[in-house]
Design a protein around this motif. Structure first.
Motif, mmCIF file in Angstrom:
data_model
loop_
_atom_site.group_PDB
_atom_site.id
_atom_site.type_symbol
_atom_site.label_atom_id
_atom_site.label_comp_id
_atom_site.label_asym_id
_atom_site.label_seq_id
_atom_site.Cartn_x
_atom_site.Cartn_y
_atom_site.Cartn_z
ATOM 1 N N GLY A 28 4.701 33.604 -52.215
ATOM 2 C CA GLY A 28 3.329 32.755 -53.161
ATOM 3 C C GLY A 28 2.036 32.592 -51.874
ATOM 4 N N ILE A 29 1.357 32.026 -52.795
ATOM 5 C CA ILE A 29 -0.072 31.777 -51.959
ATOM 6 C C ILE A 29 -0.494 30.541 -52.568
ATOM 7 N N MET A 30 -0.661 29.829 -51.070
ATOM 8 C CA MET A 30 -0.746 28.446 -50.810
ATOM 9 C C MET A 30 -2.330 28.098 -50.702
ATOM 10 N N THR A 31 -3.533 27.209 -50.483
ATOM 11 C CA THR A 31 -4.597 27.060 -50.829
ATOM 12 C C THR A 31 -4.933 26.039 -50.098
ATOM 13 N N ASP A 32 -4.423 24.921 -50.884
ATOM 14 C CA ASP A 32 -4.380 23.393 -51.467
ATOM 15 C C ASP A 32 -3.482 23.082 -49.921
ATOM 16 N N PRO A 33 -3.533 22.519 -48.394
ATOM 17 C CA PRO A 33 -2.855 21.981 -47.382
ATOM 18 C C PRO A 33 -1.490 20.826 -48.319
ATOM 19 N N ALA A 34 -2.624 20.013 -48.844
ATOM 20 C CA ALA A 34 -2.151 19.160 -50.068
ATOM 21 C C ALA A 34 -1.639 18.922 -51.401
ATOM 22 N N GLY A 35 -1.285 19.954 -51.622
ATOM 23 C CA GLY A 35 -0.561 20.923 -52.947
ATOM 24 C C GLY A 35 0.673 21.374 -52.919
ATOM 25 N N ALA A 36 1.874 21.305 -53.461
ATOM 26 C CA ALA A 36 2.623 21.427 -53.897
ATOM 27 C C ALA A 36 3.249 22.927 -53.308
ATOM 28 N N VAL A 37 4.257 22.394 -52.909
ATOM 29 C CA VAL A 37 4.877 23.807 -52.181
ATOM 30 C C VAL A 37 5.330 25.161 -52.796
ATOM 31 N N PRO A 38 4.540 26.500 -52.757
ATOM 32 C CA PRO A 38 5.314 27.170 -54.053
ATOM 33 C C PRO A 38 6.746 27.603 -53.560
ATOM 34 N N ASP A 39 7.011 27.295 -54.524
ATOM 35 C CA ASP A 39 9.118 28.122 -54.234
ATOM 36 C C ASP A 39 8.966 29.776 -54.219
ATOM 37 N N ALA A 40 9.013 29.572 -52.716
ATOM 38 C CA ALA A 40 9.450 31.018 -52.279
ATOM 39 C C ALA A 40 9.210 31.461 -50.668
ATOM 40 N N ASP A 41 10.002 32.169 -51.072
ATOM 41 C CA ASP A 41 10.504 32.507 -49.418
ATOM 42 C C ASP A 41 10.050 32.815 -47.820
ATOM 43 N N VAL A 42 8.445 33.140 -48.269
ATOM 44 C CA VAL A 42 6.916 33.121 -47.858
ATOM 45 C C VAL A 42 6.050 32.720 -48.475
ATOM 46 N N ILE A 43 5.086 32.266 -47.252
ATOM 47 C CA ILE A 43 4.141 31.217 -47.922
ATOM 48 C C ILE A 43 2.928 32.248 -47.402
ATOM 49 N N VAL A 44 1.655 32.463 -47.922
ATOM 50 C CA VAL A 44 0.444 33.725 -47.197
ATOM 51 C C VAL A 44 -0.798 31.751 -47.639
ATOM 52 N N TYR A 45 -0.999 31.080 -46.500
ATOM 53 C CA TYR A 45 -1.662 30.347 -46.620
ATOM 54 C C TYR A 45 -3.120 30.259 -46.391
ATOM 55 N N THR A 46 -4.401 29.768 -47.203
ATOM 56 C CA THR A 46 -5.458 30.538 -46.877
ATOM 57 C C THR A 46 -6.215 29.452 -47.027
ATOM 58 N N GLY A 47 -6.028 28.235 -47.004
ATOM 59 C CA GLY A 47 -6.650 27.060 -46.605
ATOM 60 C C GLY A 47 -7.297 26.986 -45.432
ATOM 61 N N PRO A 48 -7.976 25.387 -45.419
ATOM 62 C CA PRO A 48 -8.583 25.430 -43.688
ATOM 63 C C PRO A 48 -7.964 25.195 -42.562
ATOM 64 N N ALA A 49 -8.376 26.057 -41.320
ATOM 65 C CA ALA A 49 -7.570 26.816 -40.764
ATOM 66 C C ALA A 49 -6.252 25.404 -40.047
ATOM 67 N N ASP A 50 -7.477 24.144 -39.428
ATOM 68 C CA ASP A 50 -6.906 22.745 -38.846
ATOM 69 C C ASP A 50 -5.802 22.094 -40.287
ATOM 70 N N LYS A 51 -5.349 22.649 -41.002
ATOM 71 C CA LYS A 51 -4.331 21.748 -41.730
ATOM 72 C C LYS A 51 -2.983 22.554 -41.433
ATOM 73 N N LEU A 52 -3.227 23.754 -40.882
ATOM 74 C CA LEU A 52 -1.837 24.412 -40.656
ATOM 75 C C LEU A 52 -0.725 23.845 -40.357
ATOM 76 N N MET A 53 -1.717 23.499 -39.342
ATOM 77 C CA MET A 53 0.115 22.413 -38.312
ATOM 78 C C MET A 53 0.641 21.384 -39.344
ATOM 79 N N GLN A 54 0.167 20.754 -40.071
ATOM 80 C CA GLN A 54 0.336 19.769 -41.161
ATOM 81 C C GLN A 54 0.924 20.421 -42.135
ATOM 82 N N LEU A 55 0.395 21.127 -42.698
ATOM 83 C CA LEU A 55 0.849 22.177 -43.428
ATOM 84 C C LEU A 55 2.160 22.673 -43.073
ATOM 85 N N ARG A 56 2.279 23.371 -41.699
ATOM 86 C CA ARG A 56 4.669 23.557 -41.052
ATOM 87 C C ARG A 56 5.506 22.686 -41.400
#
Length: 448
Positions: free
Chosen positions: A124-152
């Motif tokens: 599942g693709i996710m760009t907005d770190p504040a958005g809903a987490v896709p219902d997928a076993d693997v998420i490809v995150y394409t949003g701001p790098a500085d929000k990666l750990m927050q998304l984790r």
């Protein structure tokens, strides 16, 4: 006696000595010189960064335990000594991780963290770190790098694998953990819990992964057994029915990186452990209060709060007897967002403990970083989930030396630490000697 315990015992004599205690009517006085001496003992070269679950951590725990005994604390109920050990299963990366997309290997993958083994599924693709987490076993995150750990933190438990583009953020994180993936260590016999693997790959490779693709990350692992150690001292109360106060910190840090660099951990969390030791000396000199006080320094916080988890499952007093827990975490530097001289109290809005402590002179303020969820990120949280009013007191939570080799004694504000610790004696004494019992406010208690 196991090898780690033997190393700890043999090493005690070579460590710096604690300051002399005063048993006169004035009691023990918290002094900057003593705070500094204790910091030097915990964060000096002899302790080699107190790596979680290592002989260095055991040596540090033995030293802290010796300070509790020397101060005049008792052994906790049912304990034969001043340390509590827990068996660990340590996992290590045993080969080169591989990432495949549609069955084809993708070069250049850097694994930041993993539970080991094979994970994967549809993307599942996710760009907005504040958005809903896709219902997928693997998420490809394409949003701001500085929000990666927050998304984790948000994605944990909702997906199996998080992929992001290689960036300064991922490179700094890998450098911080010594260039090898962070992999889970568990308590022996603990049930398996789902883990979240995080990996980075070149931006152009990430861009070629489409929604719905099949992705697999395989990380070969090996396991070995180990031990983590808590140090515990106890000041019995005069009224067995009044309950017990818990003052705690974690004594471990990151130890020695694979490249040989020592991570001293002077702020994280030797400083918090110093607070527990200084308060132990102060209250031991005062003598018993109405409520008992447990002084605890946990092991293996850095690899998942394992020491505090073990303590919570095997406490020396019933958890129902715990009236409140104050955890001390990184109190060695002043946060510029806090009032001068103050510590922040995580989750201050969740209970009435904040108002009571502040009214009695505690130098504390509300957490200025609610988006960072610090209340859920320290050893207090496992007890809060069990219903105990438990908060963490901290200094500069996002200090630039965090998890860096520069987290040294030279970068601490010893006067700030000393004044903050002194300010807590009167409110903790009221908590221990009076009838006030902290309570959660409506909606304040976290749910498992």
């Amino acid at each position: 006696m196991n090898r780690i315990a033997l190393v700890a015992a043999l090493s005690l004599a070579a460590l710096p000595q604690s300051p002399a205690l005063s048993k006169d009517t004035a009691g023990y006085q918290v002094k900057a010189a003593d705070v500094l001496a204790t910091e030097k003992a915990l964060a000096g070269p002899e302790m080699r960064g107190r790596g979680s679950g290592t002989a260095d951590e055991a040596r540090a725990a033995a030293w802290v335990a010796a300070q509790f005994e020397k101060a005049g604390l008792s052994k906790a109920p049912g304990m034969a000594g001043y340390t509590q050990t827990a068996p660990l299963v340590r996992h290590t990366v045993a080969g080169i991780p591989t990432l495949t997309v549609g069955g084809a290997a993708v070069p250049g993958v850097s694994v930041l963290m993993t539970g080991g083994g094979r994970v994967g599924g549809k993307v599942g693709i996710m760009t907005d770190p504040a958005g809903a987490v896709p219902d997928a076993d693997v998420i490809v995150y394409t949003g701001p790098a500085d929000k990666l750990m927050q998304l984790r933190r948000v994605a944990r438990g909702k997906t199996k694998l998080l992929l992001a583009a290689e960036s300064d953020v991922t490179r700094r994180y890998l450098n911080m953990i010594g260039g090898k993936p962070q992999i889970r260590t568990t308590l022996e016999g603990a049930p398996e819990r789902p883990s979240l693997a995080v990996a980075a790959l070149p931006a152009e490779a990430l861009a070629r992964i489409a929604a719905g693709s099949e992705v697999t990350l395989d990380v070969p692992v090996a396991t070995e057994k180990g031990v983590t150690t808590n140090a515990i001292g106890y000041l019995p109360g005069t009224d067995p029915k009044a309950g017990v106060i818990l003052l705690s910190a974690h004594l471990d840090h990151l130890g020695v990186r694979p490249d040989g660099v020592v991570m001293p951990g002077a702020n994280d969390d030797a400083s918090g452990t110093v607070a527990v030791i200084e308060l132990a000396r102060s209250f031991a000199a005062m003598g018993p209060q109405k409520r008992g006080i447990l002084f605890v320094a946990y092991g293996s916080e850095e690899i998942g709060g394992l020491g505090s988890t073990w303590f919570g499952e095997r406490p020396p007093v019933p958890l129902s007897d715990l009236v409140a827990n104050i955890e001390f975490e990184m109190i060695g530097a002043q946060d510029p967002k806090l009032p001068k001289g103050s510590l922040m109290m995580t989750g201050s809005e969740r209970s009435n403990l904040f108002e009571m402590m502040k009214s009695q002179g505690a130098l504390i303020a509300a957490d200025p970083y609610p988006d960072q969820h610090f209340f859920e990120r320290s050893d207090n949280y496992s007890l809060a989930l069990k219903g105990i009013v438990a908060h963490t007191f901290s200094g500069w939570a996002v200090v630039p030396t965090y998890h860096q080799p520069t987290d040294t004694i030279e970068n601490l504000d010893i006067d700030y630490m000393t004044n903050a610790i002194r300010s807590l004696i009167a409110p903790v004494r009221l908590l221990a000697s009076g009838d006030f019992k902290p309570e959660w406010k409506a909606g304040g208690q976290p749910k498992p």
